[in-house]
Design an enzyme around this catalytic site. Structure first.
Site, PDB file in Angstrom:
ATOM      1  N   ARG A   1      28.465  34.819  41.647  1.00  0.00           N
ATOM      2  CA  ARG A   1      28.803  35.759  40.580  1.00  0.00           C
ATOM      3  C   ARG A   1      27.744  35.702  39.499  1.00  0.00           C
ATOM      4  NH1 ARG A   1      34.444  36.898  37.410  1.00  0.00           N
ATOM      5  NH2 ARG A   1      33.579  38.356  35.901  1.00  0.00           N
TER       6      ARG A   1
ATOM      7  N   ARG B   1      32.524  42.471  41.262  1.00  0.00           N
ATOM      8  CA  ARG B   1      32.194  41.041  41.183  1.00  0.00           C
ATOM      9  C   ARG B   1      32.320  40.394  42.548  1.00  0.00           C
ATOM     10  NH1 ARG B   1      37.198  41.129  37.344  1.00  0.00           N
ATOM     11  NH2 ARG B   1      36.292  43.153  37.203  1.00  0.00           N
TER      12      ARG B   1
ATOM     13  N   ASP C   1      36.121  36.467  41.306  1.00  0.00           N
ATOM     14  CA  ASP C   1      36.786  36.359  40.013  1.00  0.00           C
ATOM     15  C   ASP C   1      37.962  35.412  40.191  1.00  0.00           C
ATOM     16  OD1 ASP C   1      37.221  37.023  37.296  1.00  0.00           O
ATOM     17  OD2 ASP C   1      38.737  38.506  37.857  1.00  0.00           O
TER      18      ASP C   1
ATOM     19  N   ASP D   1      40.994  33.675  37.836  1.00  0.00           N
ATOM     20  CA  ASP D   1      41.649  33.667  36.525  1.00  0.00           C
ATOM     21  C   ASP D   1      42.887  32.782  36.540  1.00  0.00           C
ATOM     22  OD1 ASP D   1      39.954  35.560  35.218  1.00  0.00           O
ATOM     23  OD2 ASP D   1      41.016  37.182  36.234  1.00  0.00           O
TER      24      ASP D   1
END
Length: 167
Positions: A85, A95, A98, A100
């Site tokens: 990334r 992307r 990712d 989170d």
């Protein structure tokens, strides 16, 4: 050493999406930052917010970690970089990977660099469906609703999410 439970949402929409997700999870576990307790199926999902991009592959994992929230976030960002990334140029844009933090124990935290629970998770089918795949009865510590209830409240037909027939 105390351990914590965290739910992490993962996604990719560049290159070999499934391979990026699998590599990211493998690197996270081999780093010692977390142990994966459960993983959802993989889902093919239509982009939200920035629509001019390829569909994503998303999943969620339930982790056990000795790390506090910020060190866990740093470990996730390090894994993202290792998978390829680059610095994000378009908010919500394409992307490679990712990752989170959606939940961390029953913590509610709001700061400039980290908000837990994730501030938009309850509005996003691509986050809720994978979490429901793990445990639909997880309760949002601020909204006090289960993941199944939050998912049922999303009425946006443009938020397409479909399971992928793979491991």
């Amino acid at each position: 050493m105390p351990t914590h439970r965290a739910v992490v949402s993962i996604g990719s929409n560049l290159g070999d999406k499934l391979a990026h997700l699998r590599r990211g999870l493998s690197l996270l576990e081999s780093s010692g930052a977390a142990r994966i307790i459960a993983r959802s199926r993989f889902f093919r999902t239509r982009p939200v917010d920035f629509l001019d991009q390829d569909w994503f592959v998303n999943a969620a994992v339930l982790l056990q970690t000795p790390l506090a929230p910020r060190p866990l976030l740093a470990a996730l960002k390090a894994v993202e970089r290792r998978v390829g990334r680059a610095q994000q140029t378009v908010r919500f844009g394409p992307r490679v990977l990712d990752m989170d933090i959606v939940f961390y124990d029953a913590l509610a935290l709001e700061s400039a660099d980290l908000t837990i629970p994730h501030p938009r998770m309850h509005k996003r089918r691509f986050v809720l469906m994978p979490i429901c795949d793990i445990d639909p009865e997880i309760v949002h510590p601020v909204l006090h609703k289960s993941m199944a209830v939050l998912l049922s409240e999303i009425q946006d037909p443009t938020q397409e999410v479909e399971p992928i027939a793979c491991g």
